[in-house]
Scaffold this motif. Structure first.
Motif, short mmCIF file in Angstrom:
data_model
loop_
_atom_site.label_atom_id
_atom_site.label_comp_id
_atom_site.label_asym_id
_atom_site.label_seq_id
_atom_site.Cartn_x
_atom_site.Cartn_y
_atom_site.Cartn_z
N THR B 33 0.83 -1.22 0.19
CA THR B 33 -0.01 -0.16 0.00
C THR B 33 0.77 1.32 0.20
OG1 THR B 33 -1.39 -1.09 1.42
CG2 THR B 33 -2.07 0.97 1.20
N GLY B 34 0.50 2.20 -0.93
CA GLY B 34 1.28 3.52 -1.06
C GLY B 34 0.51 4.58 -0.06
N HIS B 80 -5.94 2.43 -7.75
CA HIS B 80 -4.94 3.75 -7.76
C HIS B 80 -6.13 4.80 -7.79
CE1 HIS B 80 -1.95 6.41 -7.94
NE2 HIS B 80 -0.74 5.75 -8.49
N ARG B 81 -5.75 5.74 -6.68
CA ARG B 81 -6.85 6.74 -6.59
C ARG B 81 -6.23 7.94 -7.23
NH1 ARG B 81 -7.71 7.96 -0.45
NH2 ARG B 81 -9.45 9.18 -1.40
N HIS B 82 -7.13 8.97 -7.53
CA HIS B 82 -6.74 10.13 -8.13
C HIS B 82 -7.50 11.23 -7.47
CE1 HIS B 82 -10.62 10.62 -10.39
NE2 HIS B 82 -10.31 9.16 -10.69
N GLY B 83 -7.09 12.45 -7.65
CA GLY B 83 -8.04 13.29 -6.82
C GLY B 83 -7.25 14.12 -5.94
N ARG B 84 -7.84 14.67 -5.04
CA ARG B 84 -7.26 15.49 -3.65
C ARG B 84 -7.04 14.66 -2.69
NH1 ARG B 84 -7.14 21.16 -4.15
NH2 ARG B 84 -7.60 21.46 -1.89
N MET B 92 -2.65 4.19 -3.14
CA MET B 92 -2.88 2.86 -4.03
C MET B 92 -2.54 1.71 -3.51
SD MET B 92 0.57 1.85 -4.66
CE MET B 92 0.20 1.04 -5.83
N MET B 93 -2.93 0.44 -3.88
CA MET B 93 -2.38 -0.58 -3.32
C MET B 93 -2.20 -1.67 -4.73
SD MET B 93 -5.79 -2.84 -1.65
CE MET B 93 -4.86 -4.34 -1.75
N VAL B 94 -1.34 -2.54 -4.64
CA VAL B 94 -1.18 -3.75 -5.44
C VAL B 94 -1.41 -5.06 -4.66
CG1 VAL B 94 0.27 -2.59 -7.02
CG2 VAL B 94 1.25 -3.95 -5.35
N ALA B 95 -1.89 -6.02 -5.31
CA ALA B 95 -1.85 -7.44 -4.57
C ALA B 95 -1.26 -8.24 -5.54
CB ALA B 95 -3.24 -7.70 -3.84
N THR B 96 -0.50 -9.42 -5.05
CA THR B 96 -0.18 -10.43 -6.27
C THR B 96 -0.51 -11.93 -5.41
OG1 THR B 96 2.12 -10.41 -5.31
CG2 THR B 96 1.47 -8.97 -7.33
#
Lengths: 81, 148
Positions: B33-34, B80-84, B92-96
Motif C-alpha cells: 500500500t502506498g 490507484h486513486r486520483h483527485g485530492r 494505491m495498493m497492489v496485491a499479487t
C-alpha cells in the motif's frame, strides 16, 4: 485530431484538450506547428526532454508518424505509485 | 486480475481479505500500500493526483498482464486513486497471488516499479501556505525499470 495536455503542460498551454487541424506528418512537426502559434505553446514545448507523448493512449516517440492517429497527448514524465 | 482507478478511498483490509479469499491455488499473497507522506520541506496540506482516463486503465492492465504471465500469478490487483488526497491517505495498493512467495514478492515490486513510471499519473503537492509544485519524476524510478 484531439490534442490533450496533462499536469504542467496543461497549465502552461492553458487548456486540457483541443481539436487541431494539422497536416503535420510526425509528432515533432505537430510540436513545431503548435510552438509557432503562440508563446504559451512555445513555453510548454521549450524542453522536449521534459516531455512525453502518447498516441491513441500508447506511449510513443517524437519522430512517430501521425497518420491515422485520433488522439495525441503531451505530458511530463509520470509520477504514479 | 482486477484494475481499479477511482477517486474514492478504498478499504485496504477488505480488499486484501477478499483478494486472499479468492486466491485459490496460491500459496502466497503479497500486498503493498502506498501512503501520502509529508512533503520533504514545509507542511504539505494536499496532494492532487491527475491522470489520463482511458490510458491509465490500459497502461495498468498491460503492466498487470505482463506480471501475471512473467511470474505465473494466479491473480493480481491494482487499485490507484486520483483527485485530492491528504498526508496519511492511502493512494494505491497492489496485491499479487502466486504458488510461491518469491514470485509474489517480485511481481509486486515489478508492478510498483512500472506503475510509478509507466502509468499516466501526475502528483502535485500543495503546501499549507498555498504554494504548489508538480512532483518531478526521479531518475532512480526510471533506472529501477532496467532491473526487469
Amino acid at each position: 485530431m484531439d490534442v490533450m495536455y496533462f499536469a504542467w503542460v496543461r497549465e502552461r498551454v492553458g487548456l486540457p484538450k483541443e481539436k487541431v487541424e494539422t497536416s503535420a506528418a510526425t509528432v515533432a512537426e505537430l510540436i513545431e506547428e503548435l510552438k509557432s502559434r503562440e508563446d504559451r505553446y512555445a513555453a510548454a514545448f521549450a524542453d522536449l526532454s521534459a516531455l512525453r507523448v502518447a498516441l491513441d493512449q500508447e506511449l510513443s516517440d517524437f519522430d512517430a508518424p501521425l497518420e491515422g492517429v485520433r488522439e495525441v497527448a503531451f505530458f511530463p514524465p509520470m509520477t504514479g505509485g | 486480475m482486477k484494475i481499479v482507478v477511482q477517486e474514492a478511498p478504498f478499504d485496504f483490509g477488505a480488499e486484501a481479505q477478499a483478494f486472499s479469499d479468492a486466491a485459490k491455488g496460491a500459496g502466497a499473497v503479497v500486498t503493498f500500500t502506498g501512503v501520502v507522506r509529508e512533503a520533504d520541506a514545509g507542511a504539505m496540506a494536499v496532494m492532487e493526483i491527475e491522470h489520463y482516463p482511458g490510458m491509465t486503465e490500459k497502461a495498468l492492465e498491460k503492466i498487470a498482464a505482463e506480471a501475471m504471465t512473467r511470474w505465473s500469478l494466479t491473480d493480481a490487483l491494482v487499485i490507484h486513486r486520483h483527485g485530492r488526497l491528504v498526508p496519511g491517505d492511502q493512494i494505491m495498493m497492489v496485491a499479487t497471488a502466486a504458488r510461491h512467495r518469491v514470485a509474489a514478492f517480485e511481481a509486486a515490486e515489478y508492478l510498483m516499479d512500472y506503475l510509478k513510471s509507466r502509468a499516466p499519473f501526475w502528483k502535485k503537492e500543495i503546501l499549507d501556505d498555498g504554494a504548489a509544485a508538480w512532483v518531478d519524476a526521479k531518475d532512480e524510478d526510471e533506472d529501477a525499470l532496467s532491473r526487469w
